[in-house]
Design an enzyme around this catalytic site. Sequence first.
Site, PDB file in Angstrom:
ATOM      1  N   HIS A  54      40.494   2.469 -14.194  1.00  0.00           N
ATOM      2  CA  HIS A  54      39.396   3.114 -14.913  1.00  0.00           C
ATOM      3  C   HIS A  54      39.373   4.595 -14.617  1.00  0.00           C
ATOM      4  CE1 HIS A  54      37.485   2.353 -11.018  1.00  0.00           C
ATOM      5  NE2 HIS A  54      36.427   3.068 -11.364  1.00  0.00           N
ATOM      6  N   HIS A  56      37.405   6.899 -13.314  1.00  0.00           N
ATOM      7  CA  HIS A  56      36.723   7.650 -12.250  1.00  0.00           C
ATOM      8  C   HIS A  56      37.715   8.441 -11.387  1.00  0.00           C
ATOM      9  CE1 HIS A  56      32.858   5.011 -12.458  1.00  0.00           C
ATOM     10  NE2 HIS A  56      32.840   6.015 -13.309  1.00  0.00           N
ATOM     11  N   ASP A  58      37.938   9.133  -8.315  1.00  0.00           N
ATOM     12  CA  ASP A  58      38.466   8.569  -7.063  1.00  0.00           C
ATOM     13  C   ASP A  58      39.541   7.512  -7.319  1.00  0.00           C
ATOM     14  OD1 ASP A  58      36.236   6.914  -8.000  1.00  0.00           O
ATOM     15  OD2 ASP A  58      36.378   5.827  -6.096  1.00  0.00           O
ATOM     16  N   HIS A  59      39.870   7.289  -8.602  1.00  0.00           N
ATOM     17  CA  HIS A  59      40.940   6.348  -8.952  1.00  0.00           C
ATOM     18  C   HIS A  59      42.099   7.024  -9.689  1.00  0.00           C
ATOM     19  CE1 HIS A  59      38.597   2.684  -7.843  1.00  0.00           C
ATOM     20  NE2 HIS A  59      37.655   3.615  -7.873  1.00  0.00           N
ATOM     21  N   HIS A 112      31.317  -1.776 -15.066  1.00  0.00           N
ATOM     22  CA  HIS A 112      31.262  -0.581 -14.216  1.00  0.00           C
ATOM     23  C   HIS A 112      31.487   0.653 -15.099  1.00  0.00           C
ATOM     24  CE1 HIS A 112      31.875   1.976 -10.723  1.00  0.00           C
ATOM     25  NE2 HIS A 112      33.108   2.263 -11.099  1.00  0.00           N
ATOM     26  N   ASP A 129      36.993  -1.218  -9.639  1.00  0.00           N
ATOM     27  CA  ASP A 129      35.603  -1.242  -9.166  1.00  0.00           C
ATOM     28  C   ASP A 129      34.736  -2.235  -9.926  1.00  0.00           C
ATOM     29  OD1 ASP A 129      36.337   0.765  -7.455  1.00  0.00           O
ATOM     30  OD2 ASP A 129      35.125   2.335  -8.401  1.00  0.00           O
ATOM     31  N   HIS A 167      37.715  -0.575  -3.192  1.00  0.00           N
ATOM     32  CA  HIS A 167      36.995  -0.012  -2.045  1.00  0.00           C
ATOM     33  C   HIS A 167      36.821  -1.023  -0.918  1.00  0.00           C
ATOM     34  CE1 HIS A 167      35.500   3.747  -4.003  1.00  0.00           C
ATOM     35  NE2 HIS A 167      35.662   3.017  -5.100  1.00  0.00           N
TER      36      HIS A 167
HETATM   37 FE    FE Z   1      35.765   3.845  -7.111  1.00  0.00          FE
HETATM   38 ZN    ZN Z   2      34.658   3.603 -10.176  1.00  0.00          ZN
END
Ligand code: FE
Ligand code: ZN
Length: 255
Positions: A54, A56, A58-59, A112, A129, A167
């Site tokens: 996805h 985001h 942080d990915h 999400h 996530d 995570h």
């Molecule tokens: Fe994340």
């Molecule tokens: Zn995420």
Amino acid sequence: MAFEVVPLRAFADNYIWTLRDAGRAAVVDPGDARPVLDYLRAEKLELVAIINTHHHADHVGGNADLLKQYRVPVYGPHDERIREVTHRLRDGERMTLPHFGVGFEVFEIPGHTRTHIAFYGAGMLFCGDTLFAVGCGRLFEGTPRQMHESLGKLMRLPDTTQVYCGHEYTLSNIRFAKAADPGNRALLELEVKAKQLREQGRPTLPSDIGQEKATNPFVRCTEPAVVASASRFAARALKDPVSVLAAIREWKNNF
Ligand code: FE
Ligand code: ZN
């Protein structure tokens, strides 16, 4: 050497799951290029592919820097917010990971985010996530109904499926799950195990689908204990699993 799956840590609690054999590697959700580049150099590996679940940061935040050094395909969802994706995949489509030859089936699992996808193959599930060990992602772009359906889709996979989520949230998820699903013995057993692993600095992941069915309140929305505690939180009798999920998601947001 058959491949193995190695967790690379990023930020506070992200895992960049890395498939590797004697010479090559593929990474899932490289939010940061640094730990990946360090690992590739230390292990003398060449990167062959990037997978994104996805959009985001942080990915996907490491995509661009990795692509500067390695010209590799990037598999991800139909979402222009991830500019680097070269192979956009929809629900039910299949892809084969270069070099490793592992075939993955793609599931669209909104909740999400609107365009979140998961990759399922060789007994492994990379689910970003959406599904966490003993939890689920926050509903940033999706509805409780979408999350309920997405989790349901994943729960239809074999119980032995190894769940690689984005995570390390297991211990805090267990803390909440004990309130939402009181009296669940499997949860207490898992807590002992997870605490030991974390004390040793080891990941609590992968989980598996059987474990999630036994411990994850977000997939146990028809269990009487979860329905009762969700109803208590909502201060009304909740009758359907979607309302139960909505209530415990909101409860967990401020837990
Ligand atoms: Fe994340
Ligand atoms: Zn995420």
